[in-house]
Design a protein around this motif. Sequence first.
Motif, PDB file in Angstrom:
ATOM      1  N   UNK A   4       0.951  -0.868   0.166  1.00 13.39           N
ATOM      2  CA  UNK A   4       0.129   0.128  -0.333  1.00 13.39           C
ATOM      3  C   UNK A   4       0.582   1.084   0.429  1.00 13.39           C
ATOM      4  N   UNK A   5       0.377   2.203  -1.112  1.00 14.49           N
ATOM      5  CA  UNK A   5       1.367   3.413  -0.591  1.00 14.49           C
ATOM      6  C   UNK A   5       0.628   4.643   0.092  1.00 14.49           C
ATOM      7  N   UNK A   6       0.820   5.030   0.946  1.00 12.15           N
ATOM      8  CA  UNK A   6       0.073   6.734   1.839  1.00 12.15           C
ATOM      9  C   UNK A   6       0.559   7.356   1.465  1.00 12.15           C
ATOM     10  N   UNK A   7      -0.250   8.377   0.342  1.00 13.48           N
ATOM     11  CA  UNK A   7      -0.143   9.473   0.639  1.00 13.48           C
ATOM     12  C   UNK A   7       0.109  11.051   0.895  1.00 13.48           C
ATOM     13  N   UNK A   8       1.085  11.261   1.135  1.00 16.51           N
ATOM     14  CA  UNK A   8       0.919  12.955   1.733  1.00 16.51           C
ATOM     15  C   UNK A   8       1.514  14.439   1.164  1.00 16.51           C
ATOM     16  N   UNK A  11       4.264  13.673  -1.017  1.00 15.98           N
ATOM     17  CA  UNK A  11       5.311  12.571  -0.685  1.00 15.98           C
ATOM     18  C   UNK A  11       4.292  11.293  -0.458  1.00 15.98           C
ATOM     19  N   UNK A  12       5.103  10.452  -1.237  1.00 15.99           N
ATOM     20  CA  UNK A  12       4.542   8.924  -0.963  1.00 15.99           C
ATOM     21  C   UNK A  12       5.398   7.535  -0.287  1.00 15.99           C
ATOM     22  N   UNK A  13       4.771   7.211   0.849  1.00 17.21           N
ATOM     23  CA  UNK A  13       4.924   6.060   2.103  1.00 17.21           C
ATOM     24  C   UNK A  13       4.436   4.806   1.417  1.00 17.21           C
ATOM     25  N   UNK A  14       5.872   4.377   0.755  1.00 17.25           N
ATOM     26  CA  UNK A  14       5.122   2.803   0.665  1.00 17.25           C
ATOM     27  C   UNK A  14       5.653   2.088   1.544  1.00 17.25           C
ATOM     28  N   UNK A  15       4.443   1.439   2.464  1.00 16.40           N
ATOM     29  CA  UNK A  15       4.335   0.252   3.314  1.00 16.40           C
ATOM     30  C   UNK A  15       3.488  -1.039   3.272  1.00 16.40           C
ATOM     31  N   UNK A  16       3.173  -1.454   4.730  1.00 17.76           N
ATOM     32  CA  UNK A  16       2.451  -2.778   4.951  1.00 17.76           C
ATOM     33  C   UNK A  16       1.304  -2.598   5.608  1.00 17.76           C
ATOM     34  N   UNK A  47       1.183  17.247   8.488  1.00 16.95           N
ATOM     35  CA  UNK A  47       2.516  16.851   8.075  1.00 16.95           C
ATOM     36  C   UNK A  47       3.162  15.206   7.552  1.00 16.95           C
ATOM     37  N   UNK A  48       3.701  15.565   6.462  1.00 16.97           N
ATOM     38  CA  UNK A  48       4.918  14.641   5.959  1.00 16.97           C
ATOM     39  C   UNK A  48       5.786  14.392   6.874  1.00 16.97           C
ATOM     40  N   UNK A  49       6.492  15.245   7.431  1.00 21.26           N
ATOM     41  CA  UNK A  49       7.629  15.688   8.591  1.00 21.26           C
ATOM     42  C   UNK A  49       6.949  14.263   9.675  1.00 21.26           C
ATOM     43  N   UNK A  50       5.431  14.974  10.505  1.00 22.71           N
ATOM     44  CA  UNK A  50       5.273  14.260  11.383  1.00 22.71           C
ATOM     45  C   UNK A  50       4.700  13.225  10.889  1.00 22.71           C
ATOM     46  N   UNK A  51       4.265  12.517  10.138  1.00 27.27           N
ATOM     47  CA  UNK A  51       3.889  10.843   9.439  1.00 27.27           C
ATOM     48  C   UNK A  51       5.247  10.179   9.321  1.00 27.27           C
ATOM     49  N   UNK A  52       6.376  10.947   8.986  1.00 28.16           N
ATOM     50  CA  UNK A  52       7.240   9.639   9.029  1.00 28.16           C
ATOM     51  C   UNK A  52       8.327   9.417  10.297  1.00 28.16           C
ATOM     52  N   UNK A  53       8.069  10.691  11.260  1.00 32.31           N
ATOM     53  CA  UNK A  53       7.996  10.164  12.258  1.00 32.31           C
ATOM     54  C   UNK A  53       6.853   9.440  13.186  1.00 32.31           C
ATOM     55  N   UNK A  54       5.361   9.920  13.521  1.00 27.66           N
ATOM     56  CA  UNK A  54       4.444   8.926  13.416  1.00 27.66           C
ATOM     57  C   UNK A  54       4.747   7.013  12.649  1.00 27.66           C
ATOM     58  N   UNK A  55       5.485   6.490  11.850  1.00 25.36           N
ATOM     59  CA  UNK A  55       5.499   5.512  11.099  1.00 25.36           C
ATOM     60  C   UNK A  55       6.900   4.875  11.724  1.00 25.36           C
ATOM     61  N   UNK A  56       7.392   5.157  12.203  1.00 19.42           N
ATOM     62  CA  UNK A  56       8.780   4.767  12.712  1.00 19.42           C
ATOM     63  C   UNK A  56       7.946   4.351  14.281  1.00 19.42           C
ATOM     64  N   UNK A  57       7.310   5.696  14.741  1.00 21.80           N
ATOM     65  CA  UNK A  57       6.722   4.468  15.693  1.00 21.80           C
ATOM     66  C   UNK A  57       5.709   3.708  15.472  1.00 21.80           C
TER      67      UNK A  57
END
Length: 131
Positions: A4-8, A11-16, A47-57
Amino acid sequence: MSDIALSAGPHEFNLHKLVLASRTPYFARELAARPAASTWDLAPDISPGAFRVALRYVYAGDLPRDLAPPGSGLDEDEVLAGLRRIGQQLEMEQLQEAVAVGDDRKLARQRHDAEVARAISQFGEFFTRNI
């Protein structure tokens, strides 16, 4: 290997899906309703920056020491506000609590260990229910 690709914004995040559905009540519910989804647009106020941090969590169970690394162009207060919004939208109380811990490294370590145990349990429960 993502499904799945999430778009903010741009920015696109390729995830599971397995990780998202196991770790967040929001995606568990939404992906159960739309299992074939391969793309997802995030709310425009995320915010893509905040989402990137949330994904790390979501993936690793911790938050980086620097929420807005030098040279990233991010403002730490904006990232914190974004993390609070994301925690609410994804229904992740633990993320909101982790943000509140701040710089207390001992408490952050304890929370990380508890979150890793929670993640293992969540994956096991998801596997049992769905696979």
